[in-house]
Scaffold this motif. Sequence first.
Motif, PDB file in Angstrom:
ATOM      1  N   THR A  24      55.063  37.665  52.946  1.00 49.10           N
ATOM      2  CA  THR A  24      54.687  38.402  53.991  1.00 49.10           C
ATOM      3  C   THR A  24      54.953  39.657  53.476  1.00 49.10           C
ATOM      4  O   THR A  24      55.257  40.195  52.280  1.00 49.10           O
ATOM      5  CB  THR A  24      56.008  38.874  54.482  1.00 49.10           C
ATOM      6  OG1 THR A  24      55.706  39.934  56.159  1.00 49.10           O
ATOM      7  CG2 THR A  24      57.306  39.101  54.576  1.00 49.10           C
ATOM      8  N   GLY A  25      53.758  40.241  53.709  1.00 49.56           N
ATOM      9  CA  GLY A  25      52.634  41.643  53.174  1.00 49.56           C
ATOM     10  C   GLY A  25      52.778  41.544  51.735  1.00 49.56           C
ATOM     11  O   GLY A  25      52.326  43.172  51.110  1.00 49.56           O
ATOM     12  N   ASN A  26      52.233  40.813  50.947  1.00 54.42           N
ATOM     13  CA  ASN A  26      51.815  40.372  49.846  1.00 54.42           C
ATOM     14  C   ASN A  26      50.440  40.430  49.382  1.00 54.42           C
ATOM     15  O   ASN A  26      49.557  40.196  51.098  1.00 54.42           O
ATOM     16  CB  ASN A  26      51.850  39.442  49.225  1.00 54.42           C
ATOM     17  CG  ASN A  26      53.630  39.319  48.434  1.00 54.42           C
ATOM     18  OD1 ASN A  26      54.532  39.535  48.359  1.00 54.42           O
ATOM     19  ND2 ASN A  26      54.328  38.035  49.760  1.00 54.42           N
ATOM     20  N   GLY A  27      49.450  40.860  48.824  1.00 56.30           N
ATOM     21  CA  GLY A  27      48.378  41.327  48.522  1.00 56.30           C
ATOM     22  C   GLY A  27      47.306  39.889  48.636  1.00 56.30           C
ATOM     23  O   GLY A  27      46.805  39.384  49.197  1.00 56.30           O
ATOM     24  N   THR A  28      48.121  38.694  47.643  1.00 59.48           N
ATOM     25  CA  THR A  28      47.734  37.813  48.128  1.00 59.48           C
ATOM     26  C   THR A  28      49.700  36.676  47.886  1.00 59.48           C
ATOM     27  O   THR A  28      49.918  37.097  46.893  1.00 59.48           O
ATOM     28  CB  THR A  28      46.993  36.891  46.834  1.00 59.48           C
ATOM     29  OG1 THR A  28      46.112  37.504  46.835  1.00 59.48           O
ATOM     30  CG2 THR A  28      47.352  35.285  47.073  1.00 59.48           C
ATOM     31  N   GLY A  29      49.365  35.832  48.937  1.00 58.14           N
ATOM     32  CA  GLY A  29      50.717  35.338  49.659  1.00 58.14           C
ATOM     33  C   GLY A  29      51.101  34.115  48.293  1.00 58.14           C
ATOM     34  O   GLY A  29      51.874  34.309  47.120  1.00 58.14           O
ATOM     35  N   ILE A  30      50.105  33.357  47.537  1.00 61.72           N
ATOM     36  CA  ILE A  30      50.366  32.542  46.443  1.00 61.72           C
ATOM     37  C   ILE A  30      48.992  31.981  45.928  1.00 61.72           C
ATOM     38  O   ILE A  30      48.129  32.079  46.532  1.00 61.72           O
ATOM     39  CB  ILE A  30      50.101  30.475  47.273  1.00 61.72           C
ATOM     40  CG1 ILE A  30      51.781  30.605  48.124  1.00 61.72           C
ATOM     41  CG2 ILE A  30      50.478  29.276  46.165  1.00 61.72           C
ATOM     42  CD1 ILE A  30      52.304  29.477  48.729  1.00 61.72           C
ATOM     43  N   LEU A  31      48.566  32.320  45.151  1.00 60.29           N
ATOM     44  CA  LEU A  31      46.971  31.372  43.886  1.00 60.29           C
ATOM     45  C   LEU A  31      47.864  30.403  43.258  1.00 60.29           C
ATOM     46  O   LEU A  31      48.470  30.591  42.390  1.00 60.29           O
ATOM     47  CB  LEU A  31      46.978  33.107  43.820  1.00 60.29           C
ATOM     48  CG  LEU A  31      45.940  33.201  42.370  1.00 60.29           C
ATOM     49  CD1 LEU A  31      44.692  32.603  43.190  1.00 60.29           C
ATOM     50  CD2 LEU A  31      45.760  34.274  41.551  1.00 60.29           C
ATOM     51  N   LEU A  32      46.279  29.552  43.630  1.00 65.22           N
ATOM     52  CA  LEU A  32      46.725  28.400  43.135  1.00 65.22           C
ATOM     53  C   LEU A  32      45.172  28.368  42.212  1.00 65.22           C
ATOM     54  O   LEU A  32      44.026  28.427  41.948  1.00 65.22           O
ATOM     55  CB  LEU A  32      46.765  27.214  43.627  1.00 65.22           C
ATOM     56  CG  LEU A  32      48.260  26.847  44.933  1.00 65.22           C
ATOM     57  CD1 LEU A  32      47.825  25.295  45.762  1.00 65.22           C
ATOM     58  CD2 LEU A  32      49.209  26.766  44.098  1.00 65.22           C
ATOM     59  N   GLU A  33      45.499  28.552  40.541  1.00 68.38           N
ATOM     60  CA  GLU A  33      44.472  29.045  39.848  1.00 68.38           C
ATOM     61  C   GLU A  33      43.982  27.232  38.702  1.00 68.38           C
ATOM     62  O   GLU A  33      43.319  27.204  38.619  1.00 68.38           O
ATOM     63  CB  GLU A  33      44.556  30.065  38.864  1.00 68.38           C
ATOM     64  CG  GLU A  33      43.152  30.274  37.846  1.00 68.38           C
ATOM     65  CD  GLU A  33      43.587  31.548  36.922  1.00 68.38           C
ATOM     66  OE1 GLU A  33      43.296  31.885  35.823  1.00 68.38           O
ATOM     67  OE2 GLU A  33      44.736  32.171  37.336  1.00 68.38           O
ATOM     68  N   SER A  34      45.048  26.913  38.478  1.00 61.94           N
ATOM     69  CA  SER A  34      45.791  26.014  37.492  1.00 61.94           C
ATOM     70  C   SER A  34      46.711  25.060  37.769  1.00 61.94           C
ATOM     71  O   SER A  34      47.819  25.502  37.779  1.00 61.94           O
ATOM     72  CB  SER A  34      44.677  26.134  36.331  1.00 61.94           C
ATOM     73  OG  SER A  34      45.248  24.448  35.935  1.00 61.94           O
ATOM     74  N   SER A  57      52.688  35.722  56.711  1.00 63.23           N
ATOM     75  CA  SER A  57      52.324  37.030  57.996  1.00 63.23           C
ATOM     76  C   SER A  57      51.204  37.981  56.803  1.00 63.23           C
ATOM     77  O   SER A  57      52.512  38.632  56.130  1.00 63.23           O
ATOM     78  CB  SER A  57      53.188  36.709  58.472  1.00 63.23           C
ATOM     79  OG  SER A  57      54.922  37.418  57.926  1.00 63.23           O
ATOM     80  N   ASN A  58      51.134  38.614  57.370  1.00 57.96           N
ATOM     81  CA  ASN A  58      50.374  40.444  56.900  1.00 57.96           C
ATOM     82  C   ASN A  58      49.967  40.018  55.594  1.00 57.96           C
ATOM     83  O   ASN A  58      50.556  41.255  54.417  1.00 57.96           O
ATOM     84  CB  ASN A  58      51.654  40.951  57.191  1.00 57.96           C
ATOM     85  CG  ASN A  58      51.845  40.735  58.732  1.00 57.96           C
ATOM     86  OD1 ASN A  58      50.710  40.819  59.595  1.00 57.96           O
ATOM     87  ND2 ASN A  58      52.865  41.407  58.643  1.00 57.96           N
ATOM     88  N   ASN A  59      49.544  39.184  55.178  1.00 60.65           N
ATOM     89  CA  ASN A  59      49.291  38.911  53.318  1.00 60.65           C
ATOM     90  C   ASN A  59      47.359  39.472  53.349  1.00 60.65           C
ATOM     91  O   ASN A  59      46.906  39.240  54.457  1.00 60.65           O
ATOM     92  CB  ASN A  59      48.879  37.852  52.988  1.00 60.65           C
ATOM     93  CG  ASN A  59      50.840  37.420  53.273  1.00 60.65           C
ATOM     94  OD1 ASN A  59      51.723  37.667  52.499  1.00 60.65           O
ATOM     95  ND2 ASN A  59      50.968  36.129  54.003  1.00 60.65           N
ATOM     96  N   GLY A  60      47.078  39.809  52.809  1.00 58.99           N
ATOM     97  CA  GLY A  60      45.413  40.774  52.242  1.00 58.99           C
ATOM     98  C   GLY A  60      45.239  39.102  52.402  1.00 58.99           C
ATOM     99  O   GLY A  60      43.992  38.692  53.325  1.00 58.99           O
ATOM    100  N   THR A  61      45.310  37.817  51.342  1.00 59.88           N
ATOM    101  CA  THR A  61      44.997  36.393  51.622  1.00 59.88           C
ATOM    102  C   THR A  61      45.891  36.020  51.278  1.00 59.88           C
ATOM    103  O   THR A  61      47.640  36.210  50.689  1.00 59.88           O
ATOM    104  CB  THR A  61      43.903  35.948  50.625  1.00 59.88           C
ATOM    105  OG1 THR A  61      43.269  36.994  50.554  1.00 59.88           O
ATOM    106  CG2 THR A  61      43.802  34.627  50.319  1.00 59.88           C
ATOM    107  N   ASP A  62      46.223  34.396  52.677  1.00 61.09           N
ATOM    108  CA  ASP A  62      47.956  33.831  52.435  1.00 61.09           C
ATOM    109  C   ASP A  62      47.542  32.880  51.130  1.00 61.09           C
ATOM    110  O   ASP A  62      48.571  32.890  50.632  1.00 61.09           O
ATOM    111  CB  ASP A  62      48.068  33.156  53.899  1.00 61.09           C
ATOM    112  CG  ASP A  62      48.490  33.757  55.401  1.00 61.09           C
ATOM    113  OD1 ASP A  62      49.117  35.180  54.891  1.00 61.09           O
ATOM    114  OD2 ASP A  62      47.889  33.914  55.735  1.00 61.09           O
ATOM    115  N   LEU A  63      46.996  31.949  51.190  1.00 57.15           N
ATOM    116  CA  LEU A  63      46.736  30.831  49.993  1.00 57.15           C
ATOM    117  C   LEU A  63      45.451  31.346  49.309  1.00 57.15           C
ATOM    118  O   LEU A  63      44.265  30.818  49.904  1.00 57.15           O
ATOM    119  CB  LEU A  63      46.959  29.891  50.659  1.00 57.15           C
ATOM    120  CG  LEU A  63      48.160  28.532  49.779  1.00 57.15           C
ATOM    121  CD1 LEU A  63      48.948  27.764  50.486  1.00 57.15           C
ATOM    122  CD2 LEU A  63      46.825  28.158  48.883  1.00 57.15           C
ATOM    123  N   ASP A  64      45.072  31.476  47.998  1.00 57.22           N
ATOM    124  CA  ASP A  64      43.994  31.288  47.264  1.00 57.22           C
ATOM    125  C   ASP A  64      43.799  30.240  46.506  1.00 57.22           C
ATOM    126  O   ASP A  64      44.806  30.442  45.443  1.00 57.22           O
ATOM    127  CB  ASP A  64      43.842  32.036  46.743  1.00 57.22           C
ATOM    128  CG  ASP A  64      42.286  32.537  45.850  1.00 57.22           C
ATOM    129  OD1 ASP A  64      41.516  31.520  45.808  1.00 57.22           O
ATOM    130  OD2 ASP A  64      42.147  33.501  45.025  1.00 57.22           O
TER     131      ASP A  64
END
Length: 420
Positions: free
Chosen positions: A373-383, A398-405
Motif C-alpha cells: 500500500t502506498g508504494n511507487g511500485t508494489g512488486i517489480l519482477l525484473e528477472s 492498494s494506492n500504489n503507483g503501480t501494483d505489479l510490474d
Amino acid sequence: MEQKCPHCGADLPENAAFCPHCAKDIHGRKKPGRPVPLQKKLLLGLLGLAVVIAVGAGFRYFNRPYVPQEFDGVGEVYYESGDKTYQLLVAWPNDRTAPAADIYHQGAPDEQYRWPSRWYVNDALTGTDAWGEFEPLVKQVTVEVVQDENAADELIIAGEPSHQEDYSPDAAMVSTLDFTGNSGEPQVVWTVQMKNGDLIRVRQNLHITPVITHEYHWQDYPMNTAEEVQALLDQIAAEVPPTDQVLLYLTPGTYEGDLVFHRSYDLYGSTDEDGARTVWKGSISMEDGHYGWINYFYDIDFVGDGANTGIRAKEKAWPVGCTFTGYQTGVLVRGQAWVNVTECTFTGNEVGFHFNSTGQSASDTRYFDNTFTGNGTGILLESVPTDITMVFDGTVFSNNGTDLDNRCDHPIDTTNAVFQ
C-alpha cells in the motif's frame, strides 16, 4: 540288315562283336578320362560344405535377436547408441556435466523437507543437452528409493519423475523427494528402460543427518545494538559449522545500523508488554559465505531512510510477518537467490518487493497474505529464476503507483489477490 567289317570289309554275322576274318573289334572305344583322386574329391566336398555353413551362419548372425544389456553406475553412466555416446547422470543445475553422486542434507527430526533430484542426458563429447534426441529411444523412466534400514523415517518420492519446464528446464527429468532429519542414508535409483530392452540405472546416495540447532536470546547474549548483533554474528560464523541452524531472538527495542550475513541465520523479532515490536532502522545484506539454510526473518519492523534497502538477499530468504516502510527498495532479490514473502506489509517504499536474480532453483510458490500500500511500485519482477508460478493468494494491493510490474512476464497467479 547285312553288316560289313569296318576294317577288312568281310561280311559279319548278326550281332558280331569281332570280325571272324581279321579278328578286330568292330565297336569304337571311348578315350578314358583322367581319374580324379579320392582325396581331392573329399576336399572339394568339404569346401562346398564349408561355404554352405558360412552362408548359413552369416545369415543367422545378421538376423540374430538382440540381447539386452544392463548398465549400472553411481552418479553417472555412459551409454552408446549408434555412433553417439551419451552421459546419463544426476547433477546440480550449475554444472550439468559433474555427477552429484552424494548429496548431504540436514533436517529437524520432526520436520519434513523436500528436495529435487535432477537427472540429465548429455552428449558425452560436448556436454550439451541431448535429451531431445535421446528421448525417442526411451520406453520408461522410473525412480525408486532403497531405504536405510536403520533409519527411523523413510525417504518418500513425492511425485513421478517428469520434465519440469517451469522449474528446472535444463534437466531431462526431476523427481521431488520428501525426507526428515531421521531419514538416514537412503539411495535414490533412476531406472531407464530403453525400447531395445537395455536397462540403465543411475544411483544417487543421500546422507541425511539430524540438524543441530543453536539458539541465542537477547536476555543471554549482548544484542542491544546493531554493532553487538554484528559482533555476535561474526563470532557465530567463525565458531559454528555452516550446516548447523542458528536462531537469534532480538530485543523488542530499536536497532540502528546495517547488518551483514556470511552464513544462514533465522532472526526473530520480539514484542514487549506494551505491544512494541523489534524495529530495525537500516539494511540487512546477505553476502558471500556458507549458506546452508533459508534465511528467515520473523516479526521485525524494518524502517528505511528513503535511499537504502531493507533486505538485500543474495541467498535464499523468507520474511514472515515483517513490515517494510520508507525504503528505496523494501526487499531486493539478486544473484541467484529465491525469496518468498508472506504476511508482510510494504508501505511508502519506492519499490516494495524487487525480484532481479537468475538461477535454476526455487524454494516455494507462496506469496500469501501480504499488503502493498502506498508504494511507487508494489512488486517489480525484473528477472525471476525458473518458470514456477508465483501465487499471491490473500495479498492486497492498494494506492500504489503501480501494483505489479511484471517486466519479465513471469508466471503469476493473482486470482485470489485483492486490488483496491
